[in-house]
Design an enzyme around this catalytic site. Structure first.
Site, PDB file in Angstrom:
ATOM      1  N   SER A 333       3.786  -1.434  -1.663  1.00 23.88           N
ATOM      2  CA  SER A 333       5.227  -1.648  -1.469  1.00 23.88           C
ATOM      3  C   SER A 333       5.553  -2.805  -0.533  1.00 23.88           C
ATOM      4  O   SER A 333       6.717  -3.193  -0.433  1.00 23.88           O
ATOM      5  CB  SER A 333       5.875  -0.368  -0.943  1.00 23.88           C
ATOM      6  N   HIS A 372      10.291  10.693  -6.228  1.00 24.36           N
ATOM      7  CA  HIS A 372      11.532  11.441  -6.065  1.00 24.36           C
ATOM      8  C   HIS A 372      12.708  10.515  -6.355  1.00 24.36           C
ATOM      9  O   HIS A 372      12.600   9.303  -6.197  1.00 24.36           O
ATOM     10  CB  HIS A 372      11.640  12.012  -4.638  1.00 24.36           C
TER      11      HIS A 372
END
Length: 689
Positions: A333, A372
């Protein structure tokens, strides 16, 4: 009848006399010609070639002996000695002068201890040396050993005690991958020297820079070889010195490294594997360049022995690998801020473009997981919450070649040009890259699904920590790149004056200021709202950063990552890219801790302590240092120490015209409770990349 016979005899006699005279004449002519040739030859030798033969005759009674210069020292930006020289006695053997080598070594061992390691090292050096070269059998002889051998010197023709200069690295393992080491010149290196314009300057030189700074700045550190012209006897013994030119020592090289910061960072890693590169984004100076584990570069002085070489070369931890320069990793990331900037610059996204993150994204019948849901997500939220879905979709919209073209200028997938040899290029994939890399037709084809994982720093993406730090420094400097460099300046060996090494000016990548600012605001919010907020709780400065968690092995889409079920070396890598202070950055970095889990758990705490040291002059408490090494740290705990108080053990030299950087000291505020935020075992707000 009588008269006739007399006439015939007379004629015959006359013919004989004429033949004799002819032969005498011819012989005289030949003799005259030979004397003429001899005279001509004497004329050529005595007159025409007099000067050449005079010089040759002169050289037969003179010898020019090279004087090898002292190698230049290496220091950090504050004058701390990183490489220097010392004099010591060595016991050396010239094989061509020894009849029975093994018997000679055994006899010498009766006077001076010769270990099995010394013998192995000697045999290894023999393989790279000529028979007439002097090879060390023992180094660092004591005065007593020198005296003992000298008294028996007459027994050992071809064996001598010599005084030599040896390289020394006072800090041993600290910054070893950066400094490198020197070693004996091998056949390949000698051939390259002989073919170069610098061949004369290496007469008599036996060592050369093999790695790191010692290799890259070889010419400046080597110095200028001197010479002595000696009158010799017919046996080659020196009688007197006719003329000489002193050798000029190599220049002292000043590095941009701050060795205090370097050592602290290495200590923070402990026994873990990984790398960190810290850069001043304003000028490209490399402040720290860490690769763990390391090794003591003093082992290579005079040639490393086989036992230590085997330990280093066969270790599963690969201590000889410079992970900061040559280790390549998926960025995870930490790639997202740069992808976000590329999306803005390419026009595929606007700052306020909103996508719906439902926790997964399906493309071509394949569902890409996202951990999520984040709901409506714009650029800022995509970075703060590390939305995978946002970057899956962005990667698909851009395509692999557009991603390549926009990320390449930032420094990904290309060498930075740092002043070290052997920098890895990394992999920033494109369709052409895949066609060039793979052999089978089905492998050469680029599949649309392969593009999706590129957006979150996975897939074929593999970069060095140097490249990520370089890109981070560019972002910190609002889109202006400075080439990273370790060489700061030189102290001239003759004038003793310090001169900065010239560096190319910064290059603007031409990004729209509003786009750069949008990404900068987002990465700053990560430290106050996102995954690194716990680690940076209570910091006396602002910072910006992005955590990353990169897969070491592929996990199936239907499987959930569980570190406890994986072997240690199969677990995810922990990454962090950051800069500080956020408004006016002075330091930018990228760090990876191999197989250590989520970015906030291992890599981010190291970055926090690096910033505290550089900006506040704080050194972690022993309790805090131990917690970081174990990967159990959040915000600093305990009372930090004054970093300047821990710098007294270093040997320094004064550098004229160079002002050392004084470490600041910002004491922690009193009366406030210490942060109690613990690192999360789960990537809070961050996807499992």
């Amino acid at each position: 009848m009588t008269h006739g016979r007399l006439s015939f005899r007379s004629l015959y006699t006359q013919a004989q006399e004429q033949g004799f005279r002819l032969r005498v004449g011819v012989l005289a002519l030949v003799v005259l010609l030979l004397f003429g040739l001899l005279a001509y030859r004497l004329y050529v030798l005595q007159v025409q070639r007099h000067e050449a033969f005079a010089q040759r005759a002169e050289s037969n009674r003179t010898a020019v002996v090279p004087i090898v210069p002292n190698r230049g020292r290496i220091v950090d930006r504050n004058g701390v000695l990183l490489a220097t020289n010392y004099s010591a006695y060595t016991l050396e053997i010239t094989r061509s002068k020894v009849e029975d080598l093994e018997a000679t070594i055994d006899a010498v061992a009766e006077l001076i201890p010769i270990s099995a390691r010394d013998r192995r090292q000697f045999k290894r050096l023999m393989a790279d040396s000529k028979s007439f070269e002097s090879i060390p059998l023992r180094i660092r002889l004591s005065d007593e050993e020198v005296a003992r051998f000298t008294a028996q010197r007459w027994r050992f023709p071809g064996v001598d005690v010599k005084a030599r200069l040896f390289r020394s690295y006072p800090l041993g393992e600290v910054a070893g991958h950066v400094i490198g080491y020197i070693g004996r010149i091998n056949a390949k290196e000698q051939e390259a020297i002989d073919d170069s314009d610098d061949a004369a300057n290496y007469r008599g030189t036996e060592v050369i820079g093999k790695l790191g700074i010692e290799q890259y700045y070889e010419r400046e550190l080597h110095g200028q070889t001197g010479w002595e012209q000696l009158e010799t006897t017919a046996g080659g013994f020196a009688v007197r010195r006719l003329s000489s030119r002193a050798a000029t020592p190599g220049n002292t090289l000043v590095l941009s490294l701050d060795i205090g910061l370097q050592k602290l960072t290495e200590d923070l890693f402990g026994e873990r594997r990984g790398a960190l590169v810290a850069i001043d984004p304003r000028n490209g100076e490399v402040l720290a360049m860490v690769s763990k584990p390391g090794y003591d570069i003093n082992l290579f002085i005079g040639g490393i022995d086989q036992e230590n070489w085997d330990l280093l070369n066969t270790s599963i931890d690969r201590p000889l690998l410079n992970r900061a320069l040559r280790g390549t990793y998926p960025p995870g990331s930490t790639y997202k801020p740069f992808m976000g900037l590329a999306g803005l610059e390419s026009g595929k996204r606007k700052v306020d473009t909103i996508i719906q993150d439902n926790g997964s994204w399906t493309f071509g019948g394949h569902t890409f997981r996202s951990g999520h849901p984040n709901g409506p997500t714009n650029l800022r939220r995509s970075i703060v919450k590390s939305s995978n879905v946002y970057y899956y979709m962005l990667a698909n919209d851009m395509g692999v070649d557009m991603i390549h073209d926009y990320l390449l200028p930032m420094g990904f997938g290309r060498r930075t040009g740092i002043d070290l040899e052997g920098e890895a290029q990394g992999v920033l994939p494109s369709m052409q890259w895949k066609r060039d890399t793979y052999k089978r037709p089905e492998q050469k084809r680029w599949y649309a699904g392969e593009t999706i994982s590129l957006g979150i720093g996975q897939g074929y993406n593999h970069f060095t920590m140097l490249q990520i730090a370089y890109a981070t420094a560019m972002l910190a400097n609002s889109g202006i790149q400075h080439r990273p460099h370790l060489g700061l300046g030189m102290v001239d060996a003759v004038t003793r004056h310090y001169q900065s090494l010239p560096q190319p000016p910064g290059v603007s990548l031409g990004y729209k200021p509003a786009n750069v600012q949008a990404v900068r605001e987002a990465v700053q919010a990560v430290t106050t709202e996102g995954t690194s907020r716990g680690v940076f709780a209570g910091a006396a400065y602002t910072s910006a950063g992005k955590t990353g968690t990169a897969q070491a092995v592929t996990i199936g889409q239907k499987e959930r990552y569980n570190a406890a079920k994986l072997a240690e070396r199969q677990r995810d890598h922990s990454l962090y890219m950051a800069y500080a202070p956020a408004e006016n950055p002075e330091i930018a970095l990228a760090v990876i801790v191999e197989n250590a889990g989520f970015g906030a758990a291992a890599a981010t705490p190291i970055a926090r302590r690096v910033f505290d040291y550089w900006l506040l002059g704080r050194y972690p408490s022993e309790q805090d240092l131990a917690a970081v090494r174990q990967g159990k740290a959040g915000a600093p705990i305990g009372t930090p120490r004054r970093a300047a108080d821990l710098q007294g053990d270093y040997e320094r030299i004064a550098i004229p015209d160079l002002t050392p950087r004084e470490l600041p000291w910002v004491p922690p505020q009193t009366g406030q409770p210490e942060p109690t935020v613990e690192p999360s075992s789960e990537p809070e707000g961050e996807e499992e990349d």
